[in-house]
Design an enzyme around this catalytic site. Structure first.
Site, PDB file in Angstrom:
ATOM      1  N   ASN A 143       1.045  -1.240   0.010  1.00  0.00           N
ATOM      2  CA  ASN A 143       0.140   0.091  -0.207  1.00  0.00           C
ATOM      3  C   ASN A 143       0.907   1.276  -0.050  1.00  0.00           C
ATOM      4  OD1 ASN A 143      -1.797   2.180   0.308  1.00  0.00           O
ATOM      5  ND2 ASN A 143      -2.364   1.133   2.538  1.00  0.00           N
ATOM      6  N   LYS A 184       0.072   4.238  -0.183  1.00  0.00           N
ATOM      7  CA  LYS A 184      -0.393   5.479   0.350  1.00  0.00           C
ATOM      8  C   LYS A 184      -0.175   6.517  -0.685  1.00  0.00           C
ATOM      9  CE  LYS A 184      -0.347   3.203   4.911  1.00  0.00           C
ATOM     10  NZ  LYS A 184      -0.190   3.231   6.253  1.00  0.00           N
ATOM     11  N   HIS A 190      -9.695   1.255   5.268  1.00  0.00           N
ATOM     12  CA  HIS A 190      -8.273   1.557   5.796  1.00  0.00           C
ATOM     13  C   HIS A 190      -8.415   2.567   7.085  1.00  0.00           C
ATOM     14  CE1 HIS A 190      -4.161   2.605   6.645  1.00  0.00           C
ATOM     15  NE2 HIS A 190      -3.919   1.632   5.887  1.00  0.00           N
ATOM     16  N   GLU A 243      -6.880   4.909   8.168  1.00  0.00           N
ATOM     17  CA  GLU A 243      -6.687   6.220   7.702  1.00  0.00           C
ATOM     18  C   GLU A 243      -7.756   6.852   7.248  1.00  0.00           C
ATOM     19  OE1 GLU A 243      -2.932   5.602   5.700  1.00  0.00           O
ATOM     20  OE2 GLU A 243      -1.939   5.052   7.408  1.00  0.00           O
ATOM     21  N   GLU A 265      -5.129  -4.773  10.733  1.00  0.00           N
ATOM     22  CA  GLU A 265      -4.225  -3.564  10.965  1.00  0.00           C
ATOM     23  C   GLU A 265      -4.371  -2.884  12.250  1.00  0.00           C
ATOM     24  OE1 GLU A 265      -2.440  -2.451   6.768  1.00  0.00           O
ATOM     25  OE2 GLU A 265      -3.944  -1.160   7.285  1.00  0.00           O
ATOM     26  N   GLY A 280       2.786   2.605  10.680  1.00  0.00           N
ATOM     27  CA  GLY A 280       3.515   3.653  10.731  1.00  0.00           C
ATOM     28  C   GLY A 280       4.367   3.831  11.887  1.00  0.00           C
ATOM     29  N   SER A 287       3.679  -2.207  10.350  1.00  0.00           N
ATOM     30  CA  SER A 287       5.098  -2.166  10.668  1.00  0.00           C
ATOM     31  C   SER A 287       5.635  -3.535  10.239  1.00  0.00           C
ATOM     32  CB  SER A 287       5.452  -1.623  12.017  1.00  0.00           C
ATOM     33  OG  SER A 287       5.234  -0.322  12.162  1.00  0.00           O
TER      34      SER A 287
HETATM   35  P1  13P Z   1       3.026   0.415   7.771  1.00  0.00           P
HETATM   36  O1  13P Z   1       3.592  -0.967   7.312  1.00  0.00           O
HETATM   37  O2  13P Z   1       3.857   1.729   7.195  1.00  0.00           O
HETATM   38  O3  13P Z   1       3.051   0.368   9.176  1.00  0.00           O
HETATM   39  O4  13P Z   1       1.666   0.778   7.041  1.00  0.00           O
HETATM   40  C1  13P Z   1       0.729  -0.268   7.174  1.00  0.00           C
HETATM   41  C2  13P Z   1      -0.539  -0.159   6.416  1.00  0.00           C
HETATM   42  O5  13P Z   1      -1.233   1.040   7.229  1.00  0.00           O
HETATM   43  C3  13P Z   1      -0.791  -0.798   5.230  1.00  0.00           C
HETATM   44  O6  13P Z   1      -2.211  -0.584   4.706  1.00  0.00           O
END
Ligand code: 13P
Length: 256
Positions: free
Chosen positions: A9, A11, A94, A96, A167, A173, A212
């Site tokens: 992803n 982003k 997601h 976010e 997640e 992150g 992560s």
């Molecule tokens: P990270 O791997 O940067 O923690 O992000 C995970 C994520 O949100 C994948 O959709």
């Protein structure tokens, strides 16, 4: 048996130049992949990625889509538009988007149905915040997020076309990864929730871990019985890290 799936992803990162660089390295290795690999770039790079990836086994996915089929929805992208770019997957719900765009469980459920009806495979993201985990509410949150989506689907066949991504919000992150046993417990619980809707589907649906995941923790996480792959953020923007995670998944496929 569930084949491992590793999804990047990206982003809101990248440029035409970095997309071409990343795909050049990742795409060159795709034929060696014994697991399934997909990348989810920003919408504006889907066309470019589609052109580059058509010669590889890497699948394409989007990071979101509209819950509506078409019409006066400025700024939105529909499920059928994604299939036009040969997207196989779409990330939905997601954290976010749930946090910054106010997406409710019901919105995610409507998008999931819309995606399936357009022929896409939705990857539905679920997960608890740190406060929810501290308050002992992790399983309540996961159950609610799963059941609202599963209740909106019309058949076990539709449920089978889902992928779920666990997640934990606190691991995204942050550099803090759920331990393999914490993640396995959550994945097993999610599978039990799915089994309440269809026992067969619960055994077929892949449940990815995201938060992560890096080359140094991927093998341990991916070895867990209910962890069927990874949804990778930061590490998917670095070709060698992403390929290391793919290699870990391929090694596990080989011993199964
Ligand atoms: P990270 O791997 O940067 O923690 O992000 C995970 C994520 O949100 C994948 O959709």
């Amino acid at each position: 048996m569930r084949r491992k799936l590793v999804v990047g992803n990206w982003k809101m990162n990248g440029s035409r130049q970095t997309v071409l660089e990343l795909l050049g390295t990742i795409g060159a290795r795709s034929k060696a992949a014994g697991c399934e690999v997909a990348i989810c770039p920003p919408f504006v790079y889907l066309d470019l990625c589609n052109l580059v990836l058509s010669a590889t086994d890497i699948a394409l996915g989007a990071q979101d889509m509209s819950e509506h089929a078409s019409g006066a929805r400025t700024g939105e992208v529909s499920a059928t538009m994604l299939t036009d770019f040969r997207c196989r997957y779409v990330l939905l719900g997601h954290s976010e988007r749930r946090t910054s765009h106010g997406e409710s469980d019901e919105t995610v459920a409507r998008k999931t149905l819309q995606a399936i009806e357009a022929g896409l495979s939705p990857i539905v993201c679920v997960g608890e915040t740190w406060e929810e985990r501290q308050a002992g509410r992790t399983y309540d949150v996961l159950a609610r997020q799963i059941h609202v989506v599963a209740d909106a689907l019309n058949s076990s066949g539709q449920l089978m076309s889902l992928t779920v991504a666990y997640e934990p919000v606190w691991a995204i992150g942050s550099g803090v990864t759920a331990t393999a046993s914490v993640a396995q417990d959550a994945h097993a619980f999610i599978r039990q929730c799915l089994a309440r809707h269809s026992a067969t589907a619960s055994q077929r649906v892949r449940i990815l871990y995201g938060g992560s995941m890096k080359p140094d923790n991927a093998a341990e996480l991916l070895a867990m019985p209910d962890i069927d792959g990874g949804l990778i953020g930061g590490a998917s923007l670095n070709a060698s890290q992403f390929l290391s995670i793919i290699d870990a998944a391929v090694r596990l496929e080989a011993v199964q």
